[in-house]
Design an enzyme around this catalytic site. Sequence first.
Site, PDB file in Angstrom:
ATOM      1  N   TYR A   1      13.051  -4.527  -4.454  1.00 12.96           N
ATOM      2  CA  TYR A   1      12.027  -4.556  -5.491  1.00 12.96           C
ATOM      3  C   TYR A   1      10.921  -3.497  -5.384  1.00 12.96           C
ATOM      4  O   TYR A   1      10.565  -2.875  -6.378  1.00 12.96           O
ATOM      5  CB  TYR A   1      11.395  -5.958  -5.520  1.00 12.96           C
ATOM      6  CG  TYR A   1      10.133  -6.050  -6.342  1.00 12.96           C
ATOM      7  CD1 TYR A   1      10.150  -5.807  -7.712  1.00 12.96           C
ATOM      8  CD2 TYR A   1       8.903  -6.352  -5.744  1.00 12.96           C
ATOM      9  CE1 TYR A   1       8.990  -5.878  -8.472  1.00 12.96           C
ATOM     10  CE2 TYR A   1       7.745  -6.424  -6.496  1.00 12.96           C
ATOM     11  CZ  TYR A   1       7.793  -6.186  -7.854  1.00 12.96           C
ATOM     12  OH  TYR A   1       6.658  -6.233  -8.599  1.00 12.96           O
TER      13      TYR A   1
ATOM     14  N   ASN B   1      -0.425   1.385   5.775  1.00 11.60           N
ATOM     15  CA  ASN B   1       0.444   0.525   4.972  1.00 11.60           C
ATOM     16  C   ASN B   1       1.140  -0.421   5.938  1.00 11.60           C
ATOM     17  O   ASN B   1       1.839   0.025   6.850  1.00 11.60           O
ATOM     18  CB  ASN B   1       1.470   1.396   4.228  1.00 11.60           C
ATOM     19  CG  ASN B   1       2.555   0.594   3.516  1.00 11.60           C
ATOM     20  OD1 ASN B   1       3.658   1.083   3.314  1.00 11.60           O
ATOM     21  ND2 ASN B   1       2.261  -0.626   3.134  1.00 11.60           N
ATOM     22  N   GLY B   2       0.934  -1.724   5.721  1.00 13.63           N
ATOM     23  CA  GLY B   2       1.562  -2.699   6.610  1.00 13.63           C
ATOM     24  C   GLY B   2       0.584  -3.801   6.950  1.00 13.63           C
ATOM     25  O   GLY B   2      -0.445  -3.963   6.274  1.00 13.63           O
TER      26      GLY B   2
ATOM     27  N   GLY C   1       0.283  -0.049  -5.059  1.00 13.68           N
ATOM     28  CA  GLY C   1      -1.027  -0.690  -4.922  1.00 13.68           C
ATOM     29  C   GLY C   1      -1.930  -0.279  -6.055  1.00 13.68           C
ATOM     30  O   GLY C   1      -2.114   0.917  -6.285  1.00 13.68           O
TER      31      GLY C   1
ATOM     32  N   CYS D   1       0.842  -1.183   0.000  1.00 12.35           N
ATOM     33  CA  CYS D   1       0.000   0.000   0.000  1.00 12.35           C
ATOM     34  C   CYS D   1       0.878   1.233   0.000  1.00 12.35           C
ATOM     35  O   CYS D   1       2.037   1.184   0.382  1.00 12.35           O
ATOM     36  CB  CYS D   1      -0.877   0.052   1.245  1.00 12.35           C
ATOM     37  SG  CYS D   1      -2.049  -1.300   1.336  1.00 12.35           S
TER      38      CYS D   1
END
Length: 469
Positions: free
Chosen positions: A252, A113-114, A39, A13
């Site tokens: 990445y 986010n997480g 996302g 996210c």
Amino acid sequence: MGVRLQAGFRDECGVFGVFDTEDAARLAYLGLYALQHRGQESAGIAVLNSEHIAVEREMGYVADVFTEERLARLPGRTAIGHVRYATAGASLLANAQPIVFATGRGPLALAHNGNLVNAREIRSSLEASGALFTTSSDSEVILHLIARSRAATLGAAIADALSEVRGAYSLLILGREGIFAVRDPNGVRPLSLGMRDGSPVVASETCAFDLIGAKFERDVEPGEIVRLSSDGFSSHRFAFPHATPCIFEHVYFARPDSMVFGRSVAAVREAFGARLAREHPVAADVVVPVPDSGMYAALGYARESGTPFALGMVRNHYVGRTFIEPKQAIRSFGVKVKLNPVRQVVDGQRVVLVDDSIVRGTTSRKIVRMLRDVGAKEVHVRISSPPTMNSCHYGIDTPTRRELIASDHSVEEIRQFIGADSLGYLSAEGMLEAFGRPQQAACTACFTGIYPIAIEEEEREKESALEVS
Ligand code: SF4
């Protein structure tokens, strides 16, 4: 972002926030646009307008979700936004963020986010005491905990709530008191602060600042709550920090033009490639990246080894999610839709092919075959991270261990499967050295199995459930 033709490691996210500025929703739109790689399932923006919070969320890409009409429905000077790839909770509009909630402290909006590792346990106990959940996302438990806290200020209520949750979270919480930006004590996911014409901004990655003309100031520290206000940033520690940032952001996920955890993503990727060249040298004519994810590591490999760098594969950037998969009989066609070798570059050459990781191995196998089909004399595959053997429980959507080829195959078996002349992975020590952090100061769990935040039973159950389904 690299090419993922099979369901592999996917992004998680991205969050963005801006305090007290003209046209906050439009700036949030631009910020999210720059974070789209984090996302692609849903996008949303929540705006504070006097005492109220308006929200617009939809499944899809930022550019498709936010039409002029939709942005016009979001007047206000303070906004937070979110792009989502489902990591916990199904891929549904109800789970799209920001989540907005009416509480005794006024309306609150949250963008996360997480992934929390004890969300189910907290949710069950909240439900037992009468709480009603509107989403299946783990992020909603944080809002419930904030709503229940008796602390006098929103900042203190957030700290209260976070004392109960464990896991990875970079959070933005919008309320009448402004925006609060939070990173978990391990600082697993990135979160950066910036300034734009006197207005504080916050984003998952600094590439969002570049697009809106904001200046990067600093990262939110692990275990810190930062309030964005007209005075800039006011900071409050809510937990003792033990920084273990996610190394995969550098391998990445993050954009190469971002600064993440204090380092340039492009520079770290080049350093991974240079180290890889020292660990796995080979006599070759050209170094070819798998675009786009292998690009910087291949540059590093080429520079260090003195082998010419060549763009021997081309990626089609216009393949969207709507591409209709061909029937099984002509499936191999699938890879060519996104990647095609350049015959003139690889014909008759000994090729070093550089990529960031191997997930299931099926894509690497097809790429090696494509290179041989256009005349490559030898194909030596080099991977700029160690073998990926474990799932992530901190907010990255990964395959289960069983699906990861390296979880039960040796490097030699993988080499045979992908049909390469040789295969070399960057060592964990080499990766950490290039990242500039020791093992105890980074998360490398998907490579090493060393999880810096204890994985609760519920997370292990999730994984075994996926493995049997
Ligand atoms: Fe990052 Fe891997 Fe750790 Fe997940 S397990 S946080 S992807 S390093």
